[in-house]
Design an enzyme around this catalytic site. Structure first.
Site, PDB file in Angstrom:
ATOM      1  N   SER A 115       0.811  -1.216   0.000  1.00 51.01           N
ATOM      2  CA  SER A 115       0.000   0.000   0.000  1.00 51.01           C
ATOM      3  C   SER A 115       0.841   1.260   0.000  1.00 51.01           C
ATOM      4  O   SER A 115       0.438   2.269  -0.575  1.00 51.01           O
ATOM      5  CB  SER A 115      -0.925  -0.014   1.211  1.00 51.01           C
ATOM      6  OG  SER A 115      -1.700  -1.178   1.182  1.00 51.01           O
ATOM      7  N   ASP A 116       2.011   1.216   0.643  1.00 54.06           N
ATOM      8  CA  ASP A 116       2.810   2.450   0.666  1.00 54.06           C
ATOM      9  C   ASP A 116       3.336   2.773  -0.726  1.00 54.06           C
ATOM     10  O   ASP A 116       3.389   3.938  -1.118  1.00 54.06           O
ATOM     11  CB  ASP A 116       3.926   2.380   1.707  1.00 54.06           C
ATOM     12  CG  ASP A 116       5.029   1.397   1.344  1.00 54.06           C
ATOM     13  OD1 ASP A 116       4.747   0.403   0.654  1.00 54.06           O
ATOM     14  OD2 ASP A 116       6.179   1.626   1.768  1.00 54.06           O
ATOM     15  N   GLY A 117       3.684   1.734  -1.494  1.00 54.94           N
ATOM     16  CA  GLY A 117       4.130   1.968  -2.865  1.00 54.94           C
ATOM     17  C   GLY A 117       3.035   2.639  -3.679  1.00 54.94           C
ATOM     18  O   GLY A 117       3.268   3.638  -4.372  1.00 54.94           O
ATOM     19  N   LEU A 120       2.638   6.255  -2.608  1.00 60.30           N
ATOM     20  CA  LEU A 120       3.723   7.128  -3.071  1.00 60.30           C
ATOM     21  C   LEU A 120       3.533   7.482  -4.539  1.00 60.30           C
ATOM     22  O   LEU A 120       3.697   8.639  -4.948  1.00 60.30           O
ATOM     23  CB  LEU A 120       5.076   6.441  -2.846  1.00 60.30           C
ATOM     24  CG  LEU A 120       5.518   6.332  -1.388  1.00 60.30           C
ATOM     25  CD1 LEU A 120       6.669   5.338  -1.244  1.00 60.30           C
ATOM     26  CD2 LEU A 120       5.922   7.707  -0.843  1.00 60.30           C
TER      27      LEU A 120
END
Lengths: 348, 604, 236
Positions: A115-117, A120
């Site tokens: 999810s962080d990818g 970003l």
């Protein structure tokens, strides 16, 4: 291949020595020259960021960081190459999210998302839409944000939280979460989109969780945590029970979003203070507090420098310059810290 | 300001109470007290670290907050605290007047969250506020209260996970978190010292609690807590201190005084039990023995008397044993005391007395029935019971537990002279023993039908006939019909017909004791099923309900442990397994203890 | 899992990225592991566990037994496991004084009637093969303690084909345990029914094994759809 304990000790001692040398007292700003060096080292012509510390693989997080730095440096050509590769090679899931990992040998070997990818990438697209006044970027970002909201934002114990990936982070009634996936400035940007109210709640929940997820003598957040149905947080099983490479980004993202409450930065400043601002360990086991012999990288020290200033601990950390062979993650953290400091008006 | 009159009254009351030197806070005028070397207990919260308000300028933030929300008790406490800081200080006259909005930010929402125990939420809200108004700073008092609440939580979780040094560190960092108003944490601190083998500091901590915390109950509880770690001498000192030091008005400390005697009795009885079971023969001196006899007599402690009875029974001192069991039975009649009495009389050769002692419980308590086998050759419920001649063939088969023979005899007896309700009922019990529950159920049903056709014998079964009605307060004697209904229920349990039985039980003609027993068995069965279904909360719900009816046997105790474990309530699971294991350690209980321990401490 | 920092650099993202992958794997592994043991997570498959036994009238059984003086029907029970299995126990009279109930058990496995049903099938309620030598030995030891047990050399035949059995004897009584799996859905079973498992246990007085097997030999299944008998097939 194994690095002996002694090598590591020598390594950290050398680092300490370097830090003690005068002349490097100010963190390097992120500018055009820094971006060019970064692109030379980590951006391949086809448009992927290479994780040099990880056998040359690429991942959605790297693409997102690369896109963010490209926008910040105003390099639209590089941005388009990064975004193009990301779409072609990673956005193969069919749900608008990116497969998190790509290897030169096997392509996408794990279709799960990170999810962080995704966050970003979407955030970088929003910033690009702003800078270059391009509606297509905004539309693409909105698509990713929508996919994230429908698949990854979940309610637990009265909090809106972000699952780290579509698959595998629910253990019965308990969720496995990653505190460093709360990219606060990105979340704020998503909350400002039409229908983005749930993202606002995600921010609120992040602060609550970071207040609850404090473990061990330093009261640090774990890399991976659990949240049960009653709202109790714990250190997740099945992962190294530690504060480390993931959670170091927690103060970075908080600072970047304009949070200044020393309460949220003190644990990191305390850790730095304990180790005299030099050979800070890269990881701390939780809740036990055993530290590794591996020293924090330049990029991590850059984050600590920021955290110490916001905790009111002054310039407790001296950040050495990036080494010629500094790896992708460390270099990225160093640049992101500089961007965050610039946005706070701490550094030029 | 909705209720100004009432609030003013509270304020006046508060000042009056403070003047009278009453309550916990009045004792705090001395400020911090050393709980242990390096750790101080603040009976009242101390001023903020490093930013104590300058003399003549006290921080009234909290005071105004308590006044605004109408929390009289804390208002009173805060007034006392501020007075202690600055004797010349007077509560502001405008305490209840609407306040002009202070420049900056209204802290009420944060205080509200804090009062509701939502510390993390309060922190989050403050951080958000500081992001929005970077020049604003929360009041020292608010930050202090947050720190204290967090430290208290930290002490709890560190102690729950046996990280003792962290308990000590956290308490040292925030002594207010181990004050009398957070007594549980003060206990945890003492326990941490004890676990860290710092016995002196543990003792000092307990001593500070019993001499400063004003409530008698708290002091008494502290002595019980301390008994796990302290020597008898130290406990004696603690008790003396707790009963006398710094008495508060209106508190009765006599219960503190008796705590030691109760502990003493417990310890002696434990040793008595060990001696009775042969674990440590001769562990009890004559002096100890006479002391415990005195205590048991004084307190008319039936359980103590039973323990003494077994002690003497074990030594074949049947007369002394009989006298103690009699005492116990006189103080509180129970099948446990009757059991001892039966066996003691039997030891004395007074079989008639033994039977008389058993009479109220015969057929109602397996303990008694078992004990009676020592008195008489076991007698079945078959036809021969009331006869004056020696045991019948059937009785002898039952005494041998030869249930196949029981079936043979009953069959030939029925073939010879026809069925009777009593015979059919006995057949039911023997079939149950033979693991043939479906046929057993049919036999009980037949017995019931037969009994209905035997008007001469009426309500009482042949087996239970002729005895005097039970005395008031003793278990109600089952009629033949009830005995048959009970037999059918037991059989249905064995066939797994829990749903039908649950449905029929309320209407079944059984004694309350029989019903309770079946109900408990049903719940145990259902709890087992729930565990298999992984409905762990159901397991606990059922076991809790069952525990209301009858004590939990060890196998269900283990079941409870696994349910807790699977709910990831590891600390409770550990405590549960440990308590089962402490009583009797088996492979099962050890497995539970080990696995839970490893899970908690990741010690795989 | 590559946890050791590589290429001599003490500082590497390896551990971090490595961890994310490891994380996922171990979460999945934990889930698989734990659902099978005591240390499980709550699984959402309550409908897949057997219901408790409930009593039924003999008339509701999917079987008709020949009238028998020695082995009358004493009680009948059934339960469901998921939507797929229905199990029945018919308790029969036991003229001996041996422990244990005489009984016929029937497990009817139907085909799931929805895609969902096909995806979440409960574990099979009977093993296939029904017995191995080891499990048979364990069963006879439990069912017929202290008796001499013999596995019949040749199968016997009832209306639904061949079946196997063991005999057990002491001086006075004899017992039989017979088992049969009907899976011929090409010819015998209706299309809705995947399999029928029968098991029969009876003890009687004397040594007439055939008499003890008579109920099993003579039973006929009465499922909603007709199960054709083995004899019927000859005429087809």
């Amino acid at each position: 291949m194994t690095v002996s304990r002694r090598d590591l000790l020598i390594g950290s001692a050398a680092l300490g020595l370097a830090a003690a040398l005068p002349g490097n007292l100010r963190a390097a700003p992120f500018d055009g020259a820094a971006w060019r060096r970064y692109a030379e080292r980590f951006l391949l012509p086809e448009g992927r960021i290479v994780d040099t510390g990880n056998k040359g693989i690429s991942h959605s997080e790297g693409q997102g960081y690369g896109m963010l730095l490209a926008v910040a440096a105003g390099d639209r050509a590089a941005f388009d190459r990064l975004w193009g590769w990301t779409q072609r090679m990673l956005m193969v899931r069919g749900d608008g999210l990116a497969a998190w990992r790509w290897t030169p040998d096997g392509g996408v070997t794990d279709r799960n998302n990170a999810s962080d990818g995704d966050m970003l990438i979407a955030w970088a697209l929003l910033r690009a839409a702003e800078v270059w006044q391009t509606e297509a970027y905004r539309t693409a970002a909105a698509g990713i944000v929508k996919a994230l909201a429908s698949g990854l934002l979940v309610e637990q114990a009265g909090l809106t939280v972000l699952l780290p990936g579509r698959d595998g982070f629910r253990k019965g009634e308990t969720l496995v979460l990653n505190p460093s996936y709360w990219i606060f400035p990105a979340i704020r940007a998503f909350a400002a989109l039409p229908g983005g109210e749930r993202w606002g709640k995600l921010s609120d929940a992040g602060l609550v969780l970071l207040s609850k997820a404090r473990f061990g003598g330093f009261q640090l957040p774990p890399d991976w945590m659990t949240l049960d149905a009653a709202g109790t947080v714990g250190i997740a099983d099945g992962f190294k029970k530690q504060y480390g490479y993931d959670a170091v980004r927690v103060p970075l993202y908080l600072a970047w979003d304009g949070y200044r409450d020393p309460y949220y930065f003190r644990p990191f400043a305390d850790l730095v203070a304990k180790f005299g601002g030099t050979a800070v360990p890269a990881t701390v086991s939780l809740p036990g507090g055993t530290t590794t012999q591996v020293a924090a990288s330049v990029g991590m020290l850059a984050v600590y420098r920021l955290a110490c200033r916001l905790a009111g601990a002054g310039d407790a950390v001296t950040v050495p310059p990036l080494a010629p062979d500094e790896d992708y993650y460390s270099t990225t953290l160093a640049h992101l810290s500089a961007l965050a400091a610039q946005s706070l008006g701490i550094d030029p | 300001m909705t209720r100004p009159v009432l609030l003013s009254a509270l304020l006046l009351a508060g000042i009056a109470a403070t003047g009278a030197g009453n309550g916990a806070w009045a004792q705090s005028s001395g400020g911090a007290r050393a709980l242990a070397p390096g750790v101080k207990v603040e009976v009242a919260p101390a001023p903020g670290s490093g930013s104590a308000p300058a003399a003549g300028k006290v921080d009234e933030t909290a005071l105004r907050y308590y006044a605004r929300i109408g929390d009289g008790e804390r208002l009173e406490a805060e007034i006392a605290r501020l007075r202690a800081l600055d004797p010349g200080w007077e509560p502001p006259k405008d305490l209840f007047a609407p306040q002009p909005t202070t420049p900056g930010v209204d802290e009420t929402p944060f205080w509200n969250l804090l009062s509701a125990g939502k510390v993390a939420e309060a922190r989050a809200a403050i951080a958000e506020q500081r992001r929005k108004s970077p020049s604003w700073q929360p009041s020292d008092k608010l930050l202090q209260e947050l720190d204290t609440a967090e430290s208290a939580g930290r002490i709890r979780s560190a102690s729950d996970t046996r990280r003792w040094q962290e308990v000590v560190d956290a308490a040292a960092a925030h002594p207010e978190a181990v004050a009398c108003n957070r007594l549980d944490n003060a206990w945890r601190l003492a326990e941490a010292y004890a676990e860290l083998k710092q016995a002196d500091r543990a003792f000092d901590t307990y001593r500070t609690i019993v001499s400063t915390c004003p409530k008698a109950k708290e002091r008494r509880d502290t002595i019980f807590k301390a008994s796990r770690y302290l020597s008898p001498d130290q406990l004696r000192e603690l008790t003396a201190l707790g009963a006398t030091a710094n008495p508060a008005k209106g508190e009765d400390y006599s219960t503190v005084r008796t705590a030691e005697a109760e502990l003493e009795t417990g310890r002696l009885l434990e040793r008595l039990g060990a001696a009775s079971s042969g674990a440590k023969p001769g562990a009890l001196s004559a002096a100890d023995l006479s002391r415990i006899q005195g205590i048991v007599r004084d307190k008319q402690d039936a359980d103590g008397a039973i323990a003494l009875g077994w002690y003497f029974q074990k030594q074949k001192n049947f007369a002394e044993a009989q006298s103690w069991f009699s005492q116990a039975n006189g103080w509180a009649p129970s099948d446990k005391s009757a059991e001892g009495l039966v066996l003691a009389y039997n030891g004395l050769g007074e079989k008639a007395q033994a039977r008389a002692a058993a009479a109220p419980w015969k057929g109602k308590s397996s303990r008694i029935d078992q004990a009676l086998k020592a008195v008489d050759p076991p007698r079945g419920a078959g036809g021969g019971r009331s006869g004056p001649q020696g045991p019948s063939e059937l009785d002898r088969a039952l005494a041998r537990q030869d249930f196949a023979e029981c079936l043979s005899i009953i069959r030939s007896s029925i073939a010879k002279s026809g069925p009777t309700a009593a015979l059919l009922q006995q057949r039911g019990w023997c079939l149950l023993e033979m693991k043939r529950p479906s046929e057993a159920e049919a036999a009980f049903a037949e017995a019931q039908a037969m009994a209905a056709r035997e008007p001469a014998k009426g309500g009482q079964s042949a087996g239970a006939g002729g005895r005097t009605p039970a005395a008031a307060g003793l278990p109600q004697k089952a009629t033949a019909a009830q005995e048959n209904a009970y037999g059918q229920a037991v059989a249905r349990l064995a066939t797994g017909d829990t749903v039908g039985l649950t449905r029929d039980l309320p209407r079944a003609n059984m004694t309350p004791a029989q019903k309770a027993e079946i109900r408990a068995s049903l719940m145990a069965t259902e709890a087992n099923r729930a565990l298999e279904d992984k409905r762990y909360n159901d397991v606990l719900r059922l076991l809790d309900a069952r525990k209301e009816l009858t004590p939990e046997p060890r196998n269900l105790g283990i079941l409870r442990g696994w349910a807790l474990y699977n709910l990831m309530r590891f600390d409770e699971a550990y405590a549960q397994f440990k308590s089962v294991d402490d009583r009797l350690s088996t492979e099962e209980s050890r497995e539970g203890v080990t696995i839970t321990w490893k899970t908690i401490y990741h010690d795989w | 899992m590559p946890e050791t920092p590589i290429s001599g650099s003490p500082i590497s993202g390896t551990a971090r990225i490595g961890r994310r992958r490891a994380a996922l794997l171990s979460v999945l592994a934990a889930t698989t592991l734990l659902t099978s043991g005591c240390a499980g997570w709550v699984r959402d498959n309550l409908t897949q566990s057997p219901t408790p036994w409930r009593r039924v009238q003999p008339a509701a059984l999917p079987v008709t037994l020949p009238d028998s003086r020695d082995f009358p029907i004493v009680a009948a029970r059934m339960r469901d496991t998921g939507a797929v299995y229905k199990s029945y126990i018919v308790v029969l009279g036991n003229p001996t004084v041996l422990p244990g109930e005489n009984r016929l058990t029937i497990d009817v496995q139907t085909l799931p009637d929805s895609l969902f049903g096909a995806l979440v099938q409960p574990p099979r309620v009977f093993p296939v093969p029904l017995y191995t030598m080891e499990t048979l030995l364990a069963t006879t030891k439990r069912e017929f303690p202290e008796m001499t047990v013999k596995v019949a050399d040749a199968a016997r035949r009832n209306r639904y084909g061949d079946y196997d059995y063991v005999t057990a004897q002491d001086g006075v009584n004899s017992c039989v345990l017979a088992w049969q799996l009907i899976t011929d859905h090409k010819r015998m079973l209706p299309e809705r029914i995947e399999a029928v498992r029968l098991e029969y246990r009876a003890c009687g007085v004397g040594s007439n094994i055939r008499a003890m097997l008579a109920p099993f030999d003579g039973l006929s299944l009465t499922l909603p759809e007709t199960v054709l008998e083995a004899q019927d097939l000859g005429g087809m």
